[in-house]
Design a protein around this motif. Structure first.
Motif, mmCIF file in Angstrom:
data_model
loop_
_atom_site.group_PDB
_atom_site.id
_atom_site.type_symbol
_atom_site.label_atom_id
_atom_site.label_comp_id
_atom_site.label_asym_id
_atom_site.label_seq_id
_atom_site.Cartn_x
_atom_site.Cartn_y
_atom_site.Cartn_z
ATOM 1 N N GLY A 156 55.440 24.296 -66.470
ATOM 2 C CA GLY A 156 55.679 23.133 -67.310
ATOM 3 C C GLY A 156 54.412 22.441 -67.781
ATOM 4 N N PHE A 157 53.254 22.849 -67.251
ATOM 5 C CA PHE A 157 51.994 22.195 -67.614
ATOM 6 C C PHE A 157 51.638 22.514 -69.055
ATOM 7 C CE2 PHE A 157 47.449 21.667 -67.966
ATOM 8 C CZ PHE A 157 47.203 20.515 -67.242
ATOM 9 N N ARG A 158 51.244 21.484 -69.807
ATOM 10 C CA ARG A 158 50.828 21.651 -71.194
ATOM 11 C C ARG A 158 49.397 21.168 -71.350
ATOM 12 N NH1 ARG A 158 54.093 24.607 -70.706
ATOM 13 N NH2 ARG A 158 56.113 24.836 -71.733
ATOM 14 N N LEU A 159 48.522 22.104 -71.656
ATOM 15 C CA LEU A 159 47.088 21.819 -71.670
ATOM 16 C C LEU A 159 46.727 20.749 -72.693
ATOM 17 C CD1 LEU A 159 44.358 22.671 -70.449
ATOM 18 C CD2 LEU A 159 44.155 24.339 -72.293
ATOM 19 N N THR A 160 47.310 20.810 -73.868
ATOM 20 C CA THR A 160 46.941 19.844 -74.906
ATOM 21 C C THR A 160 47.308 18.417 -74.519
ATOM 22 O OG1 THR A 160 49.033 20.354 -76.013
ATOM 23 C CG2 THR A 160 47.068 21.508 -76.798
ATOM 24 N N ALA A 161 48.358 18.262 -73.715
ATOM 25 C CA ALA A 161 48.820 16.921 -73.334
ATOM 26 C C ALA A 161 48.254 16.450 -72.001
ATOM 27 C CB ALA A 161 50.347 16.896 -73.274
ATOM 28 N N GLU A 162 47.886 17.391 -71.102
ATOM 29 C CA GLU A 162 47.576 17.017 -69.726
ATOM 30 C C GLU A 162 46.177 17.382 -69.267
ATOM 31 O OE1 GLU A 162 51.383 17.405 -67.119
ATOM 32 O OE2 GLU A 162 51.536 18.994 -68.632
ATOM 33 N N ARG A 163 45.349 17.906 -70.153
ATOM 34 C CA ARG A 163 43.987 18.242 -69.738
ATOM 35 C C ARG A 163 43.249 16.969 -69.326
ATOM 36 N NH1 ARG A 163 41.086 15.589 -73.012
ATOM 37 N NH2 ARG A 163 39.403 15.808 -71.475
ATOM 38 N N GLY A 164 42.335 17.132 -68.392
ATOM 39 C CA GLY A 164 41.523 16.003 -67.956
ATOM 40 C C GLY A 164 42.190 15.062 -66.983
ATOM 41 N N GLN A 165 43.424 15.375 -66.567
ATOM 42 C CA GLN A 165 44.149 14.505 -65.644
ATOM 43 C C GLN A 165 44.067 15.082 -64.224
ATOM 44 O OE1 GLN A 165 48.158 13.793 -67.041
ATOM 45 N NE2 GLN A 165 47.491 13.470 -69.155
ATOM 46 N N TRP A 166 43.664 14.251 -63.272
ATOM 47 C CA TRP A 166 43.534 14.697 -61.889
ATOM 48 C C TRP A 166 44.892 14.795 -61.208
ATOM 49 C CZ3 TRP A 166 39.356 16.940 -60.281
ATOM 50 C CH2 TRP A 166 38.116 16.585 -60.820
ATOM 51 N N ARG A 167 45.045 15.839 -60.381
ATOM 52 C CA ARG A 167 46.233 16.012 -59.548
ATOM 53 C C ARG A 167 45.786 16.454 -58.154
ATOM 54 N NH1 ARG A 167 51.146 18.828 -62.914
ATOM 55 N NH2 ARG A 167 50.910 17.694 -64.890
ATOM 56 N N ASP A 168 46.526 16.061 -57.151
ATOM 57 C CA ASP A 168 46.255 16.502 -55.788
ATOM 58 C C ASP A 168 47.019 17.791 -55.534
ATOM 59 O OD1 ASP A 168 44.630 14.317 -55.187
ATOM 60 O OD2 ASP A 168 46.357 13.091 -54.599
ATOM 61 N N LEU A 169 46.285 18.839 -55.120
ATOM 62 C CA LEU A 169 46.931 20.112 -54.784
ATOM 63 C C LEU A 169 47.424 20.121 -53.345
ATOM 64 C CD1 LEU A 169 44.647 22.780 -56.510
ATOM 65 C CD2 LEU A 169 46.665 21.600 -57.407
ATOM 66 N N ASP A 170 46.662 19.494 -52.460
ATOM 67 C CA ASP A 170 47.054 19.317 -51.066
ATOM 68 C C ASP A 170 46.319 18.088 -50.546
ATOM 69 O OD1 ASP A 170 44.443 20.196 -50.585
ATOM 70 O OD2 ASP A 170 45.061 22.228 -50.064
ATOM 71 N N ASP A 171 46.216 17.951 -49.227
ATOM 72 C CA ASP A 171 45.625 16.725 -48.678
ATOM 73 C C ASP A 171 44.109 16.654 -48.793
ATOM 74 O OD1 ASP A 171 45.003 18.665 -46.854
ATOM 75 O OD2 ASP A 171 45.915 17.672 -45.130
ATOM 76 N N ARG A 172 43.476 17.707 -49.337
ATOM 77 C CA ARG A 172 42.020 17.662 -49.462
ATOM 78 C C ARG A 172 41.496 18.182 -50.800
ATOM 79 N NH1 ARG A 172 38.940 22.032 -48.916
ATOM 80 N NH2 ARG A 172 37.258 20.851 -47.923
ATOM 81 N N THR A 173 42.365 18.731 -51.628
ATOM 82 C CA THR A 173 41.909 19.381 -52.854
ATOM 83 C C THR A 173 42.481 18.694 -54.091
ATOM 84 O OG1 THR A 173 41.907 21.505 -51.670
ATOM 85 C CG2 THR A 173 41.691 21.586 -54.062
ATOM 86 N N ARG A 174 41.594 18.291 -55.002
ATOM 87 C CA ARG A 174 41.998 17.710 -56.275
ATOM 88 C C ARG A 174 41.705 18.725 -57.380
ATOM 89 N NH1 ARG A 174 41.009 11.898 -57.963
ATOM 90 N NH2 ARG A 174 43.249 12.053 -58.341
ATOM 91 N N ALA A 175 42.494 18.653 -58.443
ATOM 92 C CA ALA A 175 42.339 19.626 -59.521
ATOM 93 C C ALA A 175 42.615 18.996 -60.865
ATOM 94 C CB ALA A 175 43.277 20.807 -59.300
ATOM 95 N N MET A 176 42.007 19.570 -61.885
ATOM 96 C CA MET A 176 42.323 19.215 -63.261
ATOM 97 C C MET A 176 42.202 20.490 -64.097
ATOM 98 S SD MET A 176 39.167 17.597 -65.439
ATOM 99 C CE MET A 176 39.020 16.026 -64.660
ATOM 100 N N ALA A 177 42.678 20.419 -65.319
ATOM 101 C CA ALA A 177 42.582 21.541 -66.250
ATOM 102 C C ALA A 177 41.817 21.111 -67.491
ATOM 103 C CB ALA A 177 43.966 22.041 -66.639
ATOM 104 N N SER A 178 41.165 22.067 -68.118
ATOM 105 C CA SER A 178 40.448 21.801 -69.354
ATOM 106 C C SER A 178 40.503 23.040 -70.241
ATOM 107 C CB SER A 178 38.992 21.407 -69.074
ATOM 108 O OG SER A 178 38.371 20.923 -70.261
ATOM 109 N N TRP A 179 39.866 22.937 -71.379
ATOM 110 C CA TRP A 179 39.848 24.037 -72.335
ATOM 111 C C TRP A 179 39.010 25.206 -71.825
ATOM 112 C CZ3 TRP A 179 42.969 24.197 -76.419
ATOM 113 C CH2 TRP A 179 43.525 22.985 -76.873
ATOM 114 N N HIS A 180 39.462 26.407 -72.119
ATOM 115 C CA HIS A 180 38.662 27.587 -71.786
ATOM 116 C C HIS A 180 37.591 27.755 -72.858
ATOM 117 C CE1 HIS A 180 37.486 31.641 -70.740
ATOM 118 N NE2 HIS A 180 38.247 31.582 -69.662
ATOM 119 N N PRO A 181 36.362 28.046 -72.466
ATOM 120 C CA PRO A 181 35.303 28.186 -73.483
ATOM 121 C C PRO A 181 35.571 29.286 -74.505
ATOM 122 C CG PRO A 181 34.537 28.858 -71.301
ATOM 123 C CD PRO A 181 35.830 28.161 -71.095
#
Length: 214
Positions: A156-181
């Motif tokens: 359900g993730f949409r890169l154009t709408a949700e890039r740059g937004q931080w999410r917690d993957l578990d209790d120690r890991t944070r993640a975000m998505a961005s454009w592929h070069p």
């Protein structure tokens, strides 16, 4: 008996290979989970420090990565590494990898034209990415491109709408998505310059997150 930790991926992995990164690299080199190994030169496993605080996940190797056996060494990799240095991120301190570990292509004369790995091929490679995440245990994950982002965050993730937004993957890991070069390199101006600036901004946000944890 201690519980085996689950990899912080939205898409399930039934069985995660175990072993050191060196052992995992060897095992992945002999992977026959799908047919992408047949035309490819070699498996392109992840590379970087075994305890990297940042893991960058791309989509799949390109022509130059297939020949070198290393991720992000082609034109897209050169763009990424340059932007990382601008954002004060040392590429040699990062675990660089891809969602899919073999180059998928269509021969066109002497050229090999990139093809997107299908859902089955992505699923076949997912155990290797899961194993990398469990072994490296990065504090920050940056997923580049829709394929990597949906592997980490779900379909359900949409890169154009949700890039740059931080999410917690578990209790120690944070993640975000961005454009592929590689996507940026395919764009025309002025979109290319604008999207390049977005990727740079996201890399700077990653740098800030790493600094906040020091």
């Amino acid at each position: 008996m201690p519980r085996t930790p689950s990899p912080p991926l939205a898409k399930p992995v039934a069985e995660v290979p175990s072993g050191s990164l060196k052992q995992l690299r060897t095992l992945a080199g002999a992977c026959r989970r799908c047919d992408l190994w047949k035309p490819a030169t070699q498996t392109v496993f992840g590379a970087g420090p075994a305890r990297a605080r940042l893991m960058i996940i791309g989509e799949q190797p390109g022509d130059q990565e297939d020949l070198a056996g290393e991720p992000f060494v082609g034109p897209a990799g050169k763009l990424l590494r340059g932007l990382m240095e601008t954002a004060d991120l040392d590429p040699s301190a990062v675990w660089l990898t891809n969602t899919v570990k073999h180059f998928k292509f269509t021969p066109r004369g002497k050229r090999r034209l990139h093809q997107r790995a299908n859902a089955g091929e992505q699923a076949a490679c997912r155990p290797w990415l899961a194993a990398e995440l469990l072994r490296v245990r990065p504090r920050i994950v940056l997923a580049l491109g829709a394929m990597a982002a949906q592997t980490v965050f779900g379909n359900g993730f949409r890169l154009t709408a949700e890039r740059g937004q931080w999410r917690d993957l578990d209790d120690r890991t944070r993640a975000m998505a961005s454009w592929h070069p590689s996507a940026i390199l395919r764009m025309r101006e002025p979109e290319r310059t604008a999207t390049r600036a977005l990727l740079l901004a996201d890399l700077r946000a990653v740098r800030a997150q790493l600094d906040a944890g020091d």
